[in-house]
Design a protein around this motif. Structure first.
Motif, PDB file in Angstrom:
ATOM      1  N   VAL A  81      27.462  -0.191  17.100  1.00  0.00           N
ATOM      2  CA  VAL A  81      26.926  -1.329  16.351  1.00  0.00           C
ATOM      3  C   VAL A  81      26.335  -2.351  17.319  1.00  0.00           C
ATOM      4  N   TYR A  82      27.052  -2.633  18.391  1.00  0.00           N
ATOM      5  CA  TYR A  82      26.541  -3.563  19.401  1.00  0.00           C
ATOM      6  C   TYR A  82      25.204  -3.072  19.966  1.00  0.00           C
ATOM      7  N   LEU A  83      25.149  -1.787  20.330  1.00  0.00           N
ATOM      8  CA  LEU A  83      23.909  -1.243  20.897  1.00  0.00           C
ATOM      9  C   LEU A  83      22.766  -1.278  19.886  1.00  0.00           C
ATOM     10  N   ILE A  84      23.046  -0.977  18.624  1.00  0.00           N
ATOM     11  CA  ILE A  84      21.998  -1.008  17.599  1.00  0.00           C
ATOM     12  C   ILE A  84      21.461  -2.426  17.432  1.00  0.00           C
ATOM     13  N   ILE A  85      22.351  -3.407  17.443  1.00  0.00           N
ATOM     14  CA  ILE A  85      21.928  -4.801  17.295  1.00  0.00           C
ATOM     15  C   ILE A  85      21.070  -5.241  18.479  1.00  0.00           C
ATOM     16  N   HIS A  86      21.421  -4.780  19.681  1.00  0.00           N
ATOM     17  CA  HIS A  86      20.724  -5.232  20.886  1.00  0.00           C
ATOM     18  C   HIS A  86      19.550  -4.349  21.289  1.00  0.00           C
ATOM     19  N   HIS A  88      16.310  -3.213  19.772  1.00  0.00           N
ATOM     20  CA  HIS A  88      15.480  -3.465  18.595  1.00  0.00           C
ATOM     21  C   HIS A  88      14.190  -2.663  18.562  1.00  0.00           C
ATOM     22  N   ASP A  89      13.857  -1.949  19.618  1.00  0.00           N
ATOM     23  CA  ASP A  89      12.563  -1.282  19.585  1.00  0.00           C
ATOM     24  C   ASP A  89      12.607  -0.048  18.682  1.00  0.00           C
ATOM     25  N   LYS A  90      11.488   0.225  18.084  1.00  0.00           N
ATOM     26  CA  LYS A  90      11.387   1.298  17.096  1.00  0.00           C
ATOM     27  C   LYS A  90      11.661   2.666  17.700  1.00  0.00           C
ATOM     28  N   THR A  96      17.428   7.538  17.536  1.00  0.00           N
ATOM     29  CA  THR A  96      18.824   7.537  17.087  1.00  0.00           C
ATOM     30  C   THR A  96      18.946   8.124  15.685  1.00  0.00           C
ATOM     31  N   PHE A  97      18.048   7.740  14.777  1.00  0.00           N
ATOM     32  CA  PHE A  97      18.068   8.304  13.428  1.00  0.00           C
ATOM     33  C   PHE A  97      17.813   9.810  13.457  1.00  0.00           C
ATOM     34  N   ASN A 128      19.800   5.290  26.648  1.00  0.00           N
ATOM     35  CA  ASN A 128      18.746   5.885  27.486  1.00  0.00           C
ATOM     36  C   ASN A 128      17.378   5.680  26.855  1.00  0.00           C
ATOM     37  N   ASP A 129      16.349   5.820  27.677  1.00  0.00           N
ATOM     38  CA  ASP A 129      15.013   5.936  27.114  1.00  0.00           C
ATOM     39  C   ASP A 129      14.829   7.392  26.679  1.00  0.00           C
ATOM     40  N   LEU A 130      13.702   7.684  26.053  1.00  0.00           N
ATOM     41  CA  LEU A 130      13.475   9.029  25.518  1.00  0.00           C
ATOM     42  C   LEU A 130      13.540  10.092  26.605  1.00  0.00           C
TER      43      LEU A 130
END
Length: 181
Positions: A81-86, A88-90, A96-97, A128-130
């Protein structure tokens, strides 16, 4: 009651030979491994707290998965949850989805993966990045295939391989940055 010198990391495990001083119950050397790797992770990744926290979570879950063949994955939910909140880039949220969708299919339809692996994969997708995530999965797959070939088995605790693959990628990226600049 433990004596003060029974609580010294690494040394106490060696001195007690992995057994309780009082009941002689074997608790294993994985405690010393956890302490050593935790120190290394803390030292190398401390400058980036999200990486450091992720590394400690993955180390803990890796040892738990290796030892018990399951993990307490729900402990990762507040961190996710913390990581998702912080994050924000699409790109991260879409990745993740996608990982969540594929993982749910692998767990519930194909039965090719344990449900505890899902939060770990989501954590890696967010931290991580992609390219880093793809490299982590690639290195993890190679390590897992080597293990399966050597052990001649069809099952493995996946989280330790994810952790080692991620650590190899992260430390390689840090080494490249140090060498190039």
């Amino acid at each position: 009651m433990l004596l003060w010198y029974d609580t010294i990391p690494i040394i106490s495990v060696i001195m007690l030979k992995g057994k309780c001083r009082y009941c002689q119950q074997y608790f294993g050397c994985h405690i010393a491994i956890f302490e050593c790797l935790g120190t290394i992770i803390g030292t190398l990744l401390f400058s980036n707290p999200p990486l450091w926290i992720t590394g400690l979570f993955l180390l803990f879950f890796s040892l738990e998965d290796w030892h018990d063949k399951s993990i307490h994955a729900y402990l990762l939910i507040p961190w996710l949850v913390y990581l998702i909140i912080h994050v924000h880039d699409k790109q991260h949220l879409l990745m993740t989805f996608s990982i969540l969708s594929i993982s749910l299919w692998l767990v519930f339809i194909r039965r090719a993966m344990g449900s505890g692996d899902i939060p770990v994969l989501l954590n890696l997708a967010l931290i991580n990045d992609l390219n880093g995530f793809a490299l982590t999965l690639f290195v993890t797959s190679i390590l897992a295939l080597i293990y399966l070939t050597i052990k001649r088995t069809h099952e493995l605790p996946f989280v330790p391989f994810l952790f080692i693959g991620w650590l190899i990628v992260i430390l390689s990226q840090k080494a490249i940055i140090l060498i190039s600049g």
